[in-house]
Design a protein around this motif. Structure first.
Motif, PDB file in Angstrom:
ATOM      1  N   LEU A  38       0.826  -1.205   0.000  1.00 39.97           N
ATOM      2  CA  LEU A  38       0.000   0.000   0.000  1.00 39.97           C
ATOM      3  C   LEU A  38       0.862   1.257   0.000  1.00 39.97           C
ATOM      4  O   LEU A  38       0.611   2.204  -0.770  1.00 39.97           O
ATOM      5  CB  LEU A  38      -0.921  -0.017   1.226  1.00 39.97           C
ATOM      6  N   ILE A  39       1.893   1.277   0.822  1.00 44.28           N
ATOM      7  CA  ILE A  39       2.780   2.440   0.891  1.00 44.28           C
ATOM      8  C   ILE A  39       3.519   2.627  -0.437  1.00 44.28           C
ATOM      9  O   ILE A  39       3.632   3.748  -0.963  1.00 44.28           O
ATOM     10  CB  ILE A  39       3.772   2.282   2.055  1.00 44.28           C
ATOM     11  N   LEU A  40       4.011   1.542  -1.011  1.00 43.35           N
ATOM     12  CA  LEU A  40       4.795   1.635  -2.238  1.00 43.35           C
ATOM     13  C   LEU A  40       3.941   2.082  -3.418  1.00 43.35           C
ATOM     14  O   LEU A  40       4.354   2.968  -4.194  1.00 43.35           O
ATOM     15  CB  LEU A  40       5.444   0.285  -2.536  1.00 43.35           C
ATOM     16  N   PHE A  41       2.769   1.492  -3.580  1.00 42.67           N
ATOM     17  CA  PHE A  41       1.905   1.898  -4.699  1.00 42.67           C
ATOM     18  C   PHE A  41       1.424   3.343  -4.531  1.00 42.67           C
ATOM     19  O   PHE A  41       1.316   4.084  -5.515  1.00 42.67           O
ATOM     20  CB  PHE A  41       0.708   0.959  -4.804  1.00 42.67           C
ATOM     21  N   ALA A  42       1.118   3.729  -3.308  1.00 41.85           N
ATOM     22  CA  ALA A  42       0.701   5.112  -3.074  1.00 41.85           C
ATOM     23  C   ALA A  42       1.835   6.089  -3.377  1.00 41.85           C
ATOM     24  O   ALA A  42       1.614   7.172  -3.953  1.00 41.85           O
ATOM     25  CB  ALA A  42       0.234   5.273  -1.630  1.00 41.85           C
ATOM     26  N   ASP A  43       3.059   5.715  -3.024  1.00 41.82           N
ATOM     27  CA  ASP A  43       4.205   6.582  -3.299  1.00 41.82           C
ATOM     28  C   ASP A  43       4.460   6.690  -4.796  1.00 41.82           C
ATOM     29  O   ASP A  43       4.719   7.785  -5.330  1.00 41.82           O
ATOM     30  CB  ASP A  43       5.440   6.017  -2.595  1.00 41.82           C
ATOM     31  N   ALA A  44       4.369   5.548  -5.519  1.00 42.77           N
ATOM     32  CA  ALA A  44       4.569   5.586  -6.969  1.00 42.77           C
ATOM     33  C   ALA A  44       3.497   6.414  -7.649  1.00 42.77           C
ATOM     34  O   ALA A  44       3.775   7.174  -8.599  1.00 42.77           O
ATOM     35  CB  ALA A  44       4.566   4.156  -7.519  1.00 42.77           C
ATOM     36  N   GLY A 154      10.073   3.786 -11.096  1.00 43.98           N
ATOM     37  CA  GLY A 154      10.152   2.414 -11.585  1.00 43.98           C
ATOM     38  C   GLY A 154      10.653   1.448 -10.534  1.00 43.98           C
ATOM     39  O   GLY A 154      10.138   0.317 -10.413  1.00 43.98           O
ATOM     40  N   LYS A 155      11.651   1.847  -9.765  1.00 47.95           N
ATOM     41  CA  LYS A 155      12.154   0.978  -8.691  1.00 47.95           C
ATOM     42  C   LYS A 155      11.090   0.752  -7.623  1.00 47.95           C
ATOM     43  O   LYS A 155      10.950  -0.357  -7.083  1.00 47.95           O
ATOM     44  CB  LYS A 155      13.405   1.600  -8.073  1.00 47.95           C
ATOM     45  N   ILE A 156      10.335   1.803  -7.322  1.00 45.53           N
ATOM     46  CA  ILE A 156       9.248   1.643  -6.347  1.00 45.53           C
ATOM     47  C   ILE A 156       8.185   0.704  -6.889  1.00 45.53           C
ATOM     48  O   ILE A 156       7.648  -0.153  -6.157  1.00 45.53           O
ATOM     49  CB  ILE A 156       8.647   3.022  -5.998  1.00 45.53           C
ATOM     50  N   GLU A 157       7.867   0.824  -8.192  1.00 49.24           N
ATOM     51  CA  GLU A 157       6.874  -0.063  -8.799  1.00 49.24           C
ATOM     52  C   GLU A 157       7.339  -1.519  -8.790  1.00 49.24           C
ATOM     53  O   GLU A 157       6.534  -2.430  -8.557  1.00 49.24           O
ATOM     54  CB  GLU A 157       6.595   0.386 -10.235  1.00 49.24           C
ATOM     55  N   ILE A 158       8.600  -1.747  -9.041  1.00 45.66           N
ATOM     56  CA  ILE A 158       9.114  -3.119  -9.016  1.00 45.66           C
ATOM     57  C   ILE A 158       8.943  -3.731  -7.634  1.00 45.66           C
ATOM     58  O   ILE A 158       8.457  -4.866  -7.481  1.00 45.66           O
ATOM     59  CB  ILE A 158      10.591  -3.142  -9.454  1.00 45.66           C
TER      60      ILE A 158
END
Length: 247
Positions: A38-44, A154-158
Motif C-alpha cells: 500500500l505504501i509503495l503503490f501510493a508513493d509511486a 520504476g524501482k518503487i513499482e518493481i
C-alpha cells in the motif's frame, strides 16, 4: 509464561480448525505485505501524478490499491473477531471464500496492468556522452541522468509488484483453505440436520408406529409333520443345529 489466548478460546479454535495456527500466520504475513505494498503503490502514484500530467492519474499504480486494501482490512479484522469477539469460533468460511476470491480476481489484472505500464519499460542507457557532460537530448532523454524521476518511480513499482505477487500467492492459499473449510462445514451441517430430523421422527411417532418398526421376535424354525397314530398334520420345532436326532 502466560498464554496469549485463553484456554477456552484455544480449545475452540483447535476444535473448529486444527490448522488455525498456519492460517493465522498466513493472515499475519499477508497483512504485513499488504501494508508495505500500500505504501509503495501510493508513493509511486504520488510521484507520477506530481511530475507527469495525466487525465486519469497514474491508474496502473492506484488500481492495485483496491485488492491491497481489502487484504489489509479483512485479514486482521476476521482474526480479531474470531479471537476477542467470538471467543475462538471462526466466522462462516463462506465469507473467506467470497472475500479472498474478490481479492484474487482484482489482484490479477492489477499486477498485469501495473507491470505492463511500469516506468521501467522506458529506461535506457546513456548513448552520447562528451567527457563528464551528458546532453539530455532525444538520445538521452529517458536515461537516468536526464530523467531520474522515472527511475525512482520504476524501482518503487518493481518493489510494490513483488509484494503484490506475494499477496496473490498467499491469498490463493487462503482461498483454497477456505474452500476446504466450507466443504467440511456444509457436511457437518448436513449431518446435524439429518440427525435432528431422525430424532424428531422418533419422538413424534405413535406407539403403533414404533411397534410396526420393531423387528419381529425370534422364533425357532418349525416344520409340518404327519402324526402316524391319527394321521393329523402337526407343526413341530426343528432341532437345533448340532443336536442329535434322538434325545
Amino acid at each position: 509464561m502466560r498464554p496469549l489466548f485463553p484456554v477456552e478460546t484455544r480449545r475452540r479454535l483447535q476444535e473448529h480448525d486444527p490448522r488455525w495456527h498456519i492460517k493465522a500466520i498466513i493472515q499475519a504475513v499477508t497483512t504485513f505485505f499488504a501494508f508495505i505494498a500500500l505504501i509503495l503503490f501510493a508513493d509511486a502514484t504520488a510521484l507520477t501524478n506530481e511530475y507527469f500530467d495525466s487525465a486519469y492519474g497514474d491508474w496502473s499504480d492506484w488500481m492495485p490499491l483496491f485488492p491491497v486494501l481489502i487484504s489489509l482490512i479483512y485479514n486482521p479484522l476476521t482474526f480479531l473477531l474470531t479471537i476477542f469477539r467470538r471467543k475462538g469460533k471462526p466466522v462462516h468460511p463462506g465469507w473467506d471464500v467470497g472475500t479472498h476470491l474478490i481479492t484474487f480476481a482484482l489482484a490479477i489484472p492489477s499486477i498485469v496492468f501495473s507491470v505492463g505500464w511500469g516506468w521501467w519499460w522506458w529506461w535506457q542507457p546513456v548513448y552520447i556522452e562528451f567527457g563528464n557532460y551528458i546532453p539530455c537530448n532525444g538520445w538521452n532523454f529517458w536515461s537516468e541522468p536526464c530523467n531520474e524521476i522515472i527511475y525512482t518511480a520504476g524501482k518503487i513499482e518493481i518493489a510494490a509488484n513483488v509484494f503484490l505477487g506475494l499477496i496473490i500467492i498467499l491469498t490463493f492459499t487462503l482461498f483454497v483453505m477456505a474452500c476446504i473449510a466450507t466443504h467440511k462445514h456444509r457436511r457437518a451441517v448436513r449431518r446435524n440436520r439429518i440427525s435432528t430430523r431422525n430424532i424428531q421422527l422418533q419422538c413424534n411417532r405413535s406407539p403403533e408406529e414404533h411397534a410396526a418398526q420393531e423387528p419381529p421376535a425370534y422364533s425357532p424354525r418349525r416344520t409340518m409333520v404327519v402324526d402316524p397314530e391319527d394321521g393329523a398334520v402337526k407343526q413341530v420345532a426343528m432341532p437345533a443345529a448340532g443336536a442329535t436326532k434322538y434325545a
